[in-house]
Design an enzyme around this catalytic site. Structure first.
Site, short mmCIF file in Angstrom:
data_model
loop_
_atom_site.label_atom_id
_atom_site.label_comp_id
_atom_site.label_asym_id
_atom_site.label_seq_id
_atom_site.Cartn_x
_atom_site.Cartn_y
_atom_site.Cartn_z
N ASP A 145 0.81 -1.21 0.00
CA ASP A 145 0.00 0.00 0.00
C ASP A 145 0.85 1.26 0.00
OD1 ASP A 145 -3.05 0.90 0.63
OD2 ASP A 145 -1.64 2.22 1.66
N ALA A 173 -4.86 2.29 -0.94
CA ALA A 173 -4.65 1.53 -2.17
C ALA A 173 -5.22 0.12 -2.04
CB ALA A 173 -3.17 1.48 -2.52
N ASP A 174 -4.92 -0.55 -0.94
CA ASP A 174 -5.43 -1.91 -0.73
C ASP A 174 -6.96 -1.94 -0.77
OD1 ASP A 174 -3.07 -3.32 -0.57
OD2 ASP A 174 -2.96 -3.27 1.61
N LYS A 175 -7.60 -1.02 -0.07
CA LYS A 175 -9.06 -1.07 0.03
C LYS A 175 -9.74 -0.64 -1.26
CE LYS A 175 -9.23 1.32 3.88
NZ LYS A 175 -9.79 2.01 5.06
#
Length: 401
Positions: A145, A173-175
């Site tokens: 992320d 970014a991950d979510k």
């Protein structure tokens, strides 16, 4: 047609095998589980690393794991072992979706590359949750992320606004990529309903976040030649922040010409609405920093309750700043039953924020995240393995030192 059957969700009957870990992939498959899919989390003997991140009441059930693994099942397989690979193949016989976040180079060694699996299972939706697109020079590089926030321009946006390159204090970014992954899977399932064939779905974090950031920030670079550099000035303004009142902070957003006219009338400065710097949307955008600083100078003269009443009366969007700790007691979230409590035999009451989406007023029920390997025996037995085969898959106990 009415039925007494409990609501199961629009993806009821869809089986997802998820080899991913940490947040990106697990968040994507949790969304699918929220819609009613049966999500089987395939974990190594040590389990997903988030099982040990954050506070916990039980080993392997830490807070970070709870946040992105509700309503799933867990099967432990050491995929370095050939018999575990065959066990996974047995599970794939009834799977609709196969998800992973491993670098493609590693999958071929395990017989889990897309060409191999799609040839054997032509209806399978094969999902690669990658850091970078496979056809570019960054393909196969590790991605986290923080790295993607930096590469995609998020840290630059913070630098432009605050004078210092920083990450957002959320796993943005991950979510975000997890949400994109979930809707890509659903689109692929819909396509399969029409064609009868599965497909390869690739969700690269880097390209996804660049596209996310440039929705508004590509700005003048849409044109050739560019009409301006990248970056939407209004949201990059250093003064775009919650405004300090005499007793706290408030979020206010006068936006339209009418909003600003009413606000300037309220503070006894009606002439400002005719000022050429603030008279229309284009002018306000060019002078946004000084305008928002001006707004803040008025707001700091009264308490939050005063401004909430004013904005309600003038129909200007506004709200008090909420603390994360206070959200479970928010009256709207309580009324909509956004937080759900589950009773666990070991941990007692465990609370979760649920999916925000309702369909005809209903949501698929939530279930506790699984213990490590909780469903290994039952699911492998269902897939046709014998008790002896399943026992042979269990890792040997580690020797003491």
């Amino acid at each position: 047609m009415q039925t007494n059957e409990p609501y199961r969700g629009p993806l009821a009957g869809v089986r997802v095998l998820d080899l991913s870990s940490v947040i990106f992939g697990p968040y994507a498959s949790q969304v699918l589980a929220d819609y009613g899919a049966e999500v089987i989390k395939i974990e190594p003997p040590a389990g997903d690393s988030t099982r040990h991140t954050g506070p916990s009441l039980e080993k392997g059930m830490a807070a970070m794991f709870l946040g992105s693994n509700r309503s799933k099942k867990s099967v432990v397989l050491d995929l370095k072992q050939p018999n575990a690979q065959q066990a996974l193949y047995a599970l794939l016989e009834r799977a609709d979706v196969f998800m992973h976040s491993m670098r493609p180079q590693k999958l071929a060694k395990l017989g889990l590359d897309k060409d191999t699996l799609r040839a054997r299972f032509p209806r399978l939706i094969y999902v690669g949750l990658h850091g970078f697109g496979e056809d570019g020079p960054y393909a196969g590089l590790p991605a986290y992320d923080d790295v993607i926030q930096g590469m995609s321009g998020l840290a630059d946006l913070m630098d432009r606004q605050m004078g210092e390159a920083r990450y957002l204090p959320t796993i943005a970014a991950d979510k975000t990529c997890g949400l994109v992954g979930a809707h890509a899977v659903m689109a692929a399932l819909f396509q399969r309903e029409k064609t009868g064939a599965g497909c390869f779905v690739e969700v690269p974090m880097y390209e996804t976040m660049v596209g996310f950031n440039l929705v508004e920030h590509f700005y003048g670079m849409h044109f050739n030649p560019p009409q301006s550099g990248a970056g939407y000035p209004r949201v990059m303004a250093a003064s775009r922040r919650p405004y300090r009142t005499t007793d706290g902070y408030i979020c206010m957003m006068p936006y339209t010409n009418q909003h600003w006219q009413r606000f300037f009338d309220e503070v006894g400065q009606p002439e400002l609405a005719r000022d050429e710097r603030y008279a229309n949307q284009a002018a306000r955008t060019r002078h946004i920093d000084e305008l928002l600083n001006l707004l803040g100078s008025f707001v700091q003269q009264h308490d939050s309750a005063h401004w909430l009443e004013v904005c309600d009366r003038l129909e200007i969007p506004a709200a008090a700043v909420a603390r994360l700790d206070d959200l479970p007691d928010d009256r709207h979230l309580r009324a909509t039953e956004f937080f759900v409590s589950l009773q666990d035999p070991s941990m007692g009451e465990v609370r979760f924020p649920r999916s925000s989406v309702r369909m005809d007023g209903a949501q698929a029920p939530l279930a506790m995240p699984p213990r490590l390997g909780e469903h290994t025996h039952a699911l492998l037995k269902e897939a046709g393995l014998s008790d002896a085969d399943i026992a042979a898959l269990q890792p040997a106990p580690s020797k003491g030192h």
